[in-house]
Design an enzyme around this catalytic site. Structure first.
Site, PDB file in Angstrom:
ATOM      1  N   GLU A   1       0.804  -1.237   0.000  1.00 50.51           N
ATOM      2  CA  GLU A   1       0.000   0.000   0.000  1.00 50.51           C
ATOM      3  C   GLU A   1       0.831   1.278   0.000  1.00 50.51           C
ATOM      4  OE1 GLU A   1      -2.911  -0.482   3.130  1.00 50.51           O
ATOM      5  OE2 GLU A   1      -3.909  -2.103   2.057  1.00 50.51           O
TER       6      GLU A   1
ATOM      7  N   HIS B   1     -10.047  -6.032  -2.998  1.00 50.75           N
ATOM      8  CA  HIS B   1     -11.148  -5.767  -2.060  1.00 50.75           C
ATOM      9  C   HIS B   1     -12.217  -5.000  -2.843  1.00 50.75           C
ATOM     10  CE1 HIS B   1      -9.052  -7.381   1.343  1.00 50.75           C
ATOM     11  NE2 HIS B   1      -8.004  -6.593   1.121  1.00 50.75           N
TER      12      HIS B   1
ATOM     13  N   ASP C   1     -12.079 -10.179  -1.946  1.00 53.28           N
ATOM     14  CA  ASP C   1     -13.411 -10.318  -1.343  1.00 53.28           C
ATOM     15  C   ASP C   1     -14.330  -9.313  -2.042  1.00 53.28           C
ATOM     16  OD1 ASP C   1     -12.606  -7.941   0.015  1.00 53.28           O
ATOM     17  OD2 ASP C   1     -12.421  -8.949   1.954  1.00 53.28           O
TER      18      ASP C   1
HETATM   19  C1  XIL Z   1      -6.753  -6.573   7.579  1.00 54.35           C
HETATM   20  C2  XIL Z   1      -7.058  -7.777   8.475  1.00 54.35           C
HETATM   21  O1  XIL Z   1      -7.840  -8.701   7.771  1.00 54.35           O
HETATM   22  C3  XIL Z   1      -7.781  -7.302   9.714  1.00 54.35           C
HETATM   23  O2  XIL Z   1      -7.979  -8.386  10.613  1.00 54.35           O
HETATM   24  C4  XIL Z   1      -6.970  -6.218  10.408  1.00 54.35           C
HETATM   25  O3  XIL Z   1      -7.683  -5.731  11.517  1.00 54.35           O
HETATM   26  C5  XIL Z   1      -6.677  -5.087   9.443  1.00 54.35           C
HETATM   27  O4  XIL Z   1      -6.036  -5.597   8.299  1.00 54.35           O
HETATM   28  N1  XIL Z   1      -5.114  -4.708   3.119  1.00 54.35           N
HETATM   29  C6  XIL Z   1      -4.140  -5.519   3.615  1.00 54.35           C
HETATM   30  C7  XIL Z   1      -4.457  -6.443   4.730  1.00 54.35           C
HETATM   31  O5  XIL Z   1      -3.038  -5.569   3.060  1.00 54.35           O
HETATM   32  O6  XIL Z   1      -3.355  -6.656   5.572  1.00 54.35           O
HETATM   33  C8  XIL Z   1      -5.634  -5.973   5.542  1.00 54.35           C
HETATM   34  O7  XIL Z   1      -5.966  -6.989   6.490  1.00 54.35           O
HETATM   35  C9  XIL Z   1      -6.790  -5.646   4.632  1.00 54.35           C
HETATM   36  C10 XIL Z   1      -6.434  -4.561   3.670  1.00 54.35           C
END
Ligand code: XIL
Length: 320
Positions: free
Chosen positions: A136, A213, A243
């Site tokens: 990110e 996502h 997801d």
């Molecule tokens: C999320 C986890 O699933 C959660 O349990 C935690 O509280 C926050 O992070 N992008 C990413 C992941 O790279 O590491 C994140 O995972 C979701 C968004």
């Protein structure tokens, strides 16, 4: 009727997999399904390899959670993606609080990434491991995210982290990973340009991780074109955190739309040879991160809260 990992492999991919967070492993039916290689040929620890957990205190490493997942994967003959070395979120507070000089922060990145990548070196555990070396790093408008790493080191930190990771494990695949980069847009352009630059400088980079996502009914239409341009640059593409969330409550119509949306994403990966695998961000709505992060939304995964397959499952199967 074959299952998701088997179908992905028949389509020429390396795996279909799922993320898991350690506390869920004590749920026996959950764990049993996660361990089914026919559906999941790969797993990712969704929290326990993040900086705040692995190196909460400078120089003190805790691999308890990560090792538990690696051991499970090994028993199940599943591949592993390591998530993640350098990220502004879930970062140990000492990294920002220290106000470190460029020289010292470089050393901190080298120690952190070097130690964790070395710990899971492929020839020790004989499992192919991918690493999300930087996570990110860009804003949606394509500018660099102003993290402590960028503010202190500029874009040099990508090179630092990638080089130390390569040295720590010459066989692992090194990825940059982000969200909102599924289709063609300013943010994926920024990655395209950065990876091109890194390649020109012979900095080791093997893949681009597209988190995935997504939102119901809003799957980008240019996924295939976007993936193909990265493939043409000479890197692999992995969908790393898929997801597809919806506004609650769930209706049969929304579940049908979700099935179509999953199909669209999987079909795009299937169509691009260098899209090498897909990971969903956990497999059941029971443990999805969505409801606690996006108010009023949920039901984002192919298995429902009772571990029953949803239409989305059959959409993925059909698309492979
Ligand atoms: C999320 C986890 O699933 C959660 O349990 C935690 O509280 C926050 O992070 N992008 C990413 C992941 O790279 O590491 C994140 O995972 C979701 C968004």
């Amino acid at each position: 009727f074959a299952q998701l990992n088997v179908l992905a492999k028949l389509a020429g991919k390396q795996y279909f997999g799922s993320a898991v967070d350690n506390p869920a492993l004590s749920d026996v039916p959950y764990r049993r399904q996660l361990s089914n290689w026919l559906d999941f040929g790969q797993i990712t620890a969704s929290n326990t390899l993040k900086w705040e957990t692995v190196e909460a205190q400078r120089g003190v490493f805790n691999f308890t959670g990560g090792d538990e997942i690696l051991a499970l994967a090994k028993r199940n003959k599943q591949l592993v993606r390591g998530h993640t070395c350098v990220w502004h979120s879930q970062l140990a507070p000492w990294v920002e609080a220290g106000n470190f000089s460029a020289k010292e922060l470089t050393k901190i990145i080298e120690d952190h990434c070097g130690t964790i990548v070395r710990h899971y070196r492929g020839d020790i555990c004989k499992q192919q491991v991918h690493w999300d070396v930087v996570n990110e790093a860009f804003e949606d408008d394509g500018t660099f995210r102003q993290t402590v790493f960028y503010k202190t080191l500029g874009k040099q930190y990508f090179e630092t982290a990638l080089r130390v990771a390569r040295k720590a494990d010459p066989k692992t695949k090194l990825y940059l990973n982000d969200y909102n980069v599924e289709g063609l847009n300013a943010k994926s352009d920024a990655y395209y340009n950065l990876i091109k630059e890194l390649k020109a400088k012979k900095v080791p980079i093997d893949g681009f991780g597209v988190q995935g996502h997504l939102i119901l009914g809003r799957v980008p239409t240019t996924i295939k074109e976007n993936f193909q341009r990265f493939a043409d640059l000479g890197v692999d593409i992995a969908i790393t955190e898929l997801d597809i969330r919806m506004e609650l409550p769930v209706t049969p119509e929304k579940l049908e739309q979700q099935k179509k949306d999953y199909e669209t994403v999987i079909a795009a990966c299937k169509a691009v040879k260098r899209c090498i695998g897909v990971t969903i961000w956990d497999y059941t709505d029971k443990y999805s991160w969505v409801p606690s992060w996006f108010e009023g939304e949920g039901a984002a995964l192919p298995w429902d809260e009772d571990l029953k397959k949803k239409p989305a499952y059959y959409g993925i199967a059909k698309a492979w």
